[in-house]
Design a protein around this motif. Structure first.
Motif, mmCIF file in Angstrom:
data_model
loop_
_atom_site.group_PDB
_atom_site.id
_atom_site.type_symbol
_atom_site.label_atom_id
_atom_site.label_comp_id
_atom_site.label_asym_id
_atom_site.label_seq_id
_atom_site.Cartn_x
_atom_site.Cartn_y
_atom_site.Cartn_z
ATOM 1 N N GLU A 84 0.845 -1.193 0.000
ATOM 2 C CA GLU A 84 0.000 0.000 0.000
ATOM 3 C C GLU A 84 0.877 1.238 0.000
ATOM 4 O O GLU A 84 2.076 1.175 0.262
ATOM 5 C CB GLU A 84 -0.917 0.012 1.225
ATOM 6 C CG GLU A 84 -0.177 0.185 2.533
ATOM 7 C CD GLU A 84 -1.106 0.216 3.742
ATOM 8 O OE1 GLU A 84 -2.291 -0.117 3.614
ATOM 9 O OE2 GLU A 84 -0.619 0.572 4.837
ATOM 10 N N TYR A 85 0.241 2.381 -0.304
ATOM 11 C CA TYR A 85 0.931 3.655 -0.176
ATOM 12 C C TYR A 85 -0.077 4.722 0.213
ATOM 13 O O TYR A 85 -1.294 4.532 0.125
ATOM 14 C CB TYR A 85 1.674 4.041 -1.464
ATOM 15 C CG TYR A 85 0.834 4.113 -2.713
ATOM 16 C CD1 TYR A 85 0.273 5.314 -3.144
ATOM 17 C CD2 TYR A 85 0.622 2.980 -3.504
ATOM 18 C CE1 TYR A 85 -0.480 5.389 -4.313
ATOM 19 C CE2 TYR A 85 -0.122 3.046 -4.673
ATOM 20 C CZ TYR A 85 -0.673 4.250 -5.070
ATOM 21 O OH TYR A 85 -1.423 4.323 -6.222
ATOM 22 N N HIS A 86 0.446 5.843 0.697
ATOM 23 C CA HIS A 86 -0.370 6.972 1.127
ATOM 24 C C HIS A 86 0.095 8.226 0.403
ATOM 25 O O HIS A 86 1.106 8.207 -0.300
ATOM 26 C CB HIS A 86 -0.258 7.172 2.645
ATOM 27 C CG HIS A 86 -0.417 5.920 3.446
ATOM 28 N ND1 HIS A 86 -1.600 5.220 3.510
ATOM 29 C CD2 HIS A 86 0.468 5.219 4.212
ATOM 30 C CE1 HIS A 86 -1.445 4.158 4.284
ATOM 31 N NE2 HIS A 86 -0.197 4.137 4.704
ATOM 32 N N ARG A 87 -0.593 9.322 0.581
ATOM 33 C CA ARG A 87 -0.151 10.607 0.053
ATOM 34 C C ARG A 87 0.645 11.362 1.126
ATOM 35 O O ARG A 87 0.721 12.590 1.114
ATOM 36 C CB ARG A 87 -1.352 11.444 -0.381
ATOM 37 C CG ARG A 87 -2.100 10.853 -1.571
ATOM 38 C CD ARG A 87 -1.290 10.974 -2.864
ATOM 39 N NE ARG A 87 -2.104 10.662 -4.031
ATOM 40 C CZ ARG A 87 -1.915 9.608 -4.821
ATOM 41 N NH1 ARG A 87 -0.938 8.752 -4.582
ATOM 42 N NH2 ARG A 87 -2.703 9.391 -5.856
ATOM 43 N N PRO A 162 -12.659 4.276 7.386
ATOM 44 C CA PRO A 162 -13.584 3.877 6.312
ATOM 45 C C PRO A 162 -13.884 5.010 5.334
ATOM 46 O O PRO A 162 -13.959 6.179 5.705
ATOM 47 C CB PRO A 162 -14.846 3.465 7.086
ATOM 48 C CG PRO A 162 -14.354 3.063 8.434
ATOM 49 C CD PRO A 162 -13.201 3.980 8.728
ATOM 50 N N LEU A 163 -14.069 4.630 4.072
ATOM 51 C CA LEU A 163 -14.383 5.584 3.023
ATOM 52 C C LEU A 163 -15.824 6.092 3.146
ATOM 53 O O LEU A 163 -16.692 5.400 3.680
ATOM 54 C CB LEU A 163 -14.206 4.932 1.651
ATOM 55 C CG LEU A 163 -12.778 4.523 1.273
ATOM 56 C CD1 LEU A 163 -12.792 3.664 0.021
ATOM 57 C CD2 LEU A 163 -11.900 5.753 1.076
ATOM 58 N N THR A 176 -8.865 1.742 -0.812
ATOM 59 C CA THR A 176 -9.646 0.842 0.037
ATOM 60 C C THR A 176 -10.006 1.466 1.385
ATOM 61 O O THR A 176 -10.828 0.926 2.121
ATOM 62 C CB THR A 176 -8.889 -0.467 0.293
ATOM 63 O OG1 THR A 176 -7.636 -0.168 0.914
ATOM 64 C CG2 THR A 176 -8.654 -1.213 -1.016
ATOM 65 N N ALA A 177 -9.388 2.593 1.717
ATOM 66 C CA ALA A 177 -9.685 3.341 2.943
ATOM 67 C C ALA A 177 -9.172 4.756 2.723
ATOM 68 O O ALA A 177 -8.519 5.040 1.702
ATOM 69 C CB ALA A 177 -9.005 2.707 4.157
ATOM 70 N N LYS A 180 -5.462 5.616 1.497
ATOM 71 C CA LYS A 180 -4.840 4.298 1.372
ATOM 72 C C LYS A 180 -5.097 3.712 -0.013
ATOM 73 O O LYS A 180 -6.248 3.476 -0.388
ATOM 74 C CB LYS A 180 -5.381 3.337 2.438
ATOM 75 C CG LYS A 180 -4.871 1.903 2.307
ATOM 76 C CD LYS A 180 -5.392 1.042 3.436
ATOM 77 C CE LYS A 180 -4.905 -0.385 3.322
ATOM 78 N NZ LYS A 180 -5.288 -1.194 4.502
ATOM 79 N N TRP A 181 -4.004 3.496 -0.763
ATOM 80 C CA TRP A 181 -4.061 2.856 -2.074
ATOM 81 C C TRP A 181 -3.404 1.489 -1.938
ATOM 82 O O TRP A 181 -2.252 1.384 -1.489
ATOM 83 C CB TRP A 181 -3.328 3.704 -3.105
ATOM 84 C CG TRP A 181 -4.065 4.951 -3.498
ATOM 85 C CD1 TRP A 181 -4.789 5.143 -4.654
ATOM 86 C CD2 TRP A 181 -4.161 6.192 -2.778
ATOM 87 N NE1 TRP A 181 -5.322 6.416 -4.678
ATOM 88 C CE2 TRP A 181 -4.949 7.081 -3.537
ATOM 89 C CE3 TRP A 181 -3.648 6.633 -1.545
ATOM 90 C CZ2 TRP A 181 -5.240 8.384 -3.122
ATOM 91 C CZ3 TRP A 181 -3.929 7.920 -1.121
ATOM 92 C CH2 TRP A 181 -4.722 8.786 -1.908
ATOM 93 N N LEU A 182 -4.110 0.417 -2.308
ATOM 94 C CA LEU A 182 -3.679 -0.948 -2.011
ATOM 95 C C LEU A 182 -3.563 -1.787 -3.283
ATOM 96 O O LEU A 182 -4.458 -1.779 -4.135
ATOM 97 C CB LEU A 182 -4.683 -1.608 -1.064
ATOM 98 C CG LEU A 182 -4.376 -3.047 -0.625
ATOM 99 C CD1 LEU A 182 -3.224 -3.055 0.370
ATOM 100 C CD2 LEU A 182 -5.613 -3.680 0.002
ATOM 101 N N ILE A 183 -2.454 -2.517 -3.387
ATOM 102 C CA ILE A 183 -2.250 -3.490 -4.464
ATOM 103 C C ILE A 183 -2.021 -4.843 -3.809
ATOM 104 O O ILE A 183 -1.056 -5.032 -3.060
ATOM 105 C CB ILE A 183 -1.034 -3.114 -5.343
ATOM 106 C CG1 ILE A 183 -1.198 -1.703 -5.917
ATOM 107 C CG2 ILE A 183 -0.858 -4.129 -6.466
ATOM 108 C CD1 ILE A 183 0.027 -1.201 -6.652
ATOM 109 N N GLY A 184 -2.893 -5.800 -4.083
ATOM 110 C CA GLY A 184 -2.842 -7.076 -3.402
ATOM 111 C C GLY A 184 -2.205 -8.179 -4.226
ATOM 112 O O GLY A 184 -2.050 -8.081 -5.444
#
Length: 206
Positions: A84-87, A162-163, A176-177, A180-184
């Motif tokens: 994941e990553y954030h801004r 939560p979004l 996903t939140a 929060k950007w998520l690559i699974g």
């Protein structure tokens, strides 16, 4: 897998050690007031951690007076599972020894896939705090020699909550939140609807 040290030059592209703040009380609180579960548990905001004096120091020195939250990620884990990553930067404070699996956002392709062979592992010794830059891919810490880990997680307030809206298309599909950007990974056990874009082995530190 080769486990490097956060003091190695190879860590500098991912983050830096936080040296101007005393984390002794936070480490003690992690050990005494947060659980050590068999599974990985993440809580984004914990009152017992945020009432410590280090909270104000982190707001002022590390986040330039932005409101922040202090939570924890504790448990046992040896797999990558996702990235994941954030801004924004994230600060991790090791209440125990822990291993971080890291990558760079610049290596994510235009269709939001990422080759797991690019992941590097770093040992964060107990008591050490590291800032992970916003461009650093990361996820749950991993255990050292199968032991449980306890890691405090500091982020801008509201991150991982939560979004309030639906997100779809382009990079939005990764959200996903909040923040929060998520690559699974296909073997990561993520909830249905998560973007599966990690290509290659589900990295293990064992």
């Amino acid at each position: 897998m080769n486990i490097q040290k956060v003091t190695d030059a190879s860590f500098r592209k991912y983050g830096k050690i936080v040296e101007n703040i005393d984390f002794t009380g936070l480490v003690q609180a992690l050990n005494e007031k947060t659980p050590s579960p068999e599974d990985v548990v993440y809580e984004p905001s914990v009152e017992a951690l945020e009432e410590l004096p280090v909270y104000d120091e982190l707001c002022t020195k590390a986040y330039g007076e932005l409101p922040i939250q202090i939570g924890f990620c504790n448990g046992k884990n040896h797999l990558l599972n996702a990235l994941e990553y954030h801004r924004s930067s994230e600060i991790n404070v090791a209440g125990t020894d822990a291993i971080l699996l890291l990558g760079l956002q610049k290596d994510v392709t235009e269709d939001f896939t990422y080759d797991t062979s690019l992941v590097e592992a770093f040992l964060v010794p107990k008591g050490t705090a590291v800032e992970l830059y916003a461009t650093t891919l990361h996820y749950a810490p991993c255990s050292v020699d199968g032991a449980g880990f306890q890691v405090a997680v500091v982020l801008p307030k509201g991150t991982n909550f939560p979004l309030e809206q639906t997100h779809a298309g382009w990079e939005d599909q990764l959200i996903t939140a909040k923040n929060k950007w998520l690559i699974g990974h296909a073997e990561g056990g993520l909830p249905e609807g998560a973007h599966i874009g990690l290509v290659g082995e589900n990295i293990s530190v064992n």
